[in-house]
Design a protein around this motif. Sequence first.
Motif, PDB file in Angstrom:
ATOM      1  N   VAL A 114      42.685  31.236  42.062  1.00 46.11           N
ATOM      2  CA  VAL A 114      41.541  31.760  41.301  1.00 46.11           C
ATOM      3  C   VAL A 114      42.013  32.938  40.459  1.00 46.11           C
ATOM      4  O   VAL A 114      42.663  33.859  40.963  1.00 46.11           O
ATOM      5  CB  VAL A 114      40.406  32.214  42.254  1.00 46.11           C
ATOM      6  CG1 VAL A 114      39.297  32.913  41.470  1.00 46.11           C
ATOM      7  CG2 VAL A 114      39.859  31.029  43.025  1.00 46.11           C
ATOM      8  N   THR A 115      41.688  32.937  39.179  1.00 42.95           N
ATOM      9  CA  THR A 115      42.070  34.038  38.303  1.00 42.95           C
ATOM     10  C   THR A 115      41.239  35.275  38.636  1.00 42.95           C
ATOM     11  O   THR A 115      40.002  35.208  38.717  1.00 42.95           O
ATOM     12  CB  THR A 115      41.861  33.669  36.820  1.00 42.95           C
ATOM     13  OG1 THR A 115      42.629  32.515  36.516  1.00 42.95           O
ATOM     14  CG2 THR A 115      42.285  34.817  35.908  1.00 42.95           C
ATOM     15  N   GLN A 116      41.940  36.383  38.828  1.00 39.95           N
ATOM     16  CA  GLN A 116      41.274  37.648  39.166  1.00 39.95           C
ATOM     17  C   GLN A 116      41.586  38.703  38.112  1.00 39.95           C
ATOM     18  O   GLN A 116      42.613  38.649  37.447  1.00 39.95           O
ATOM     19  CB  GLN A 116      41.746  38.153  40.534  1.00 39.95           C
ATOM     20  CG  GLN A 116      41.400  37.244  41.694  1.00 39.95           C
ATOM     21  CD  GLN A 116      41.924  37.790  43.008  1.00 39.95           C
ATOM     22  OE1 GLN A 116      43.027  38.332  43.072  1.00 39.95           O
ATOM     23  NE2 GLN A 116      41.135  37.651  44.065  1.00 39.95           N
ATOM     24  N   VAL A 117      40.678  39.676  37.991  1.00 41.47           N
ATOM     25  CA  VAL A 117      40.857  40.777  37.048  1.00 41.47           C
ATOM     26  C   VAL A 117      40.770  42.097  37.803  1.00 41.47           C
ATOM     27  O   VAL A 117      40.007  42.246  38.764  1.00 41.47           O
ATOM     28  CB  VAL A 117      39.803  40.726  35.921  1.00 41.47           C
ATOM     29  CG1 VAL A 117      38.384  40.826  36.474  1.00 41.47           C
ATOM     30  CG2 VAL A 117      40.057  41.827  34.888  1.00 41.47           C
ATOM     31  N   LEU A 118      41.561  43.060  37.379  1.00 41.06           N
ATOM     32  CA  LEU A 118      41.614  44.371  38.005  1.00 41.06           C
ATOM     33  C   LEU A 118      40.518  45.266  37.429  1.00 41.06           C
ATOM     34  O   LEU A 118      40.425  45.436  36.211  1.00 41.06           O
ATOM     35  CB  LEU A 118      42.990  44.998  37.746  1.00 41.06           C
ATOM     36  CG  LEU A 118      43.288  46.363  38.348  1.00 41.06           C
ATOM     37  CD1 LEU A 118      43.253  46.309  39.882  1.00 41.06           C
ATOM     38  CD2 LEU A 118      44.656  46.862  37.865  1.00 41.06           C
ATOM     39  N   VAL A 119      39.689  45.837  38.300  1.00 40.03           N
ATOM     40  CA  VAL A 119      38.616  46.743  37.871  1.00 40.03           C
ATOM     41  C   VAL A 119      38.639  47.999  38.743  1.00 40.03           C
ATOM     42  O   VAL A 119      39.286  48.030  39.800  1.00 40.03           O
ATOM     43  CB  VAL A 119      37.223  46.073  37.957  1.00 40.03           C
ATOM     44  CG1 VAL A 119      37.170  44.821  37.109  1.00 40.03           C
ATOM     45  CG2 VAL A 119      36.852  45.756  39.402  1.00 40.03           C
TER      46      VAL A 119
END
Length: 303
Positions: free
Chosen positions: A23-28
């Motif tokens: 699953v593609t994840q993004v850093l926040v």
Amino acid sequence: MSRRKGPVLAAGAVVLRQGPGDVTQVLVVHRPRYDDISLPKGHQEAGELSPVTAVREVREETGVRIRLCSSLQPIEYDVPKQGAKLVQWWLGTVISQQPHEPDEEVDTAMWLSLAEARQKLSYSTDVQVLKEAAKIPPTSTIILVRHAKAVSRKDWAHGKTKNRPDLERPLDRRGHQQAKSLVAMLEAYGVTRLASSSATRCVQTLTPYSQTAGIEIVTHEEFTEETFKSHHKPAKQAMRQLVAEQLAEPDQPLAICGHRPVLPVMGDVVRAGNHPMATAECLVVHLDARGRQIRQEWHRPSV
């Protein structure tokens, strides 16, 4: 009448990775002062180039060290009591990660799926940037660098030793400062391959980064002014070969140092715009798997 000040400058990155289950994840980040969820970004320091700002801010806010990939559309908006703010954005790839120590600015850095991030991000502008980043295809990065400021031809020709080859003309004091300033710029894009005209001034331009990163500079006679004056074809052929090698290894960003008269022909190979380059200025191009240009950027050092 007082002049209207320009916008506050900032930079950040949309850092993506493949998480569990592919699953593609993004850093926040969560900022306690505002109690918001946002993409990592921060103010540009005096004399700092925006790509360097983006990498520094991500590292400071999250502990994640990244290299920049494709540039994204900048976002401008108004901040109450501050005025306009212009944020430059990039797509970022993880190089390494250290545990983040909570502080007053950011108390939590976390990875969210794209769907979760679209729901939890506090600002529509961040969601807009994330949507653009998710659509960008994988790219290869090539940086064309005009050599830093060199000793003038006149001074070189009339020095103590007469008839010295122009090929050996070195950088002057300012040029050496510009070469040093390029280190952070090339680091921001994670450059792992260096190519250059065999002229001394070009090799010296990349030497500080070469020494810092422990990377050899591969020289090309085809990119010298002397060879170029005889025929343009060798420079174009050598550039095409380097592009082909880059496309075969897209995770190994390449920087190439050349001369003002030769760079337009080199740039034609990657379909760059015709833009007169100042000394030590960088043209950054991002190519898709077919070699088509997706984005391009121009960065001029303040030195």
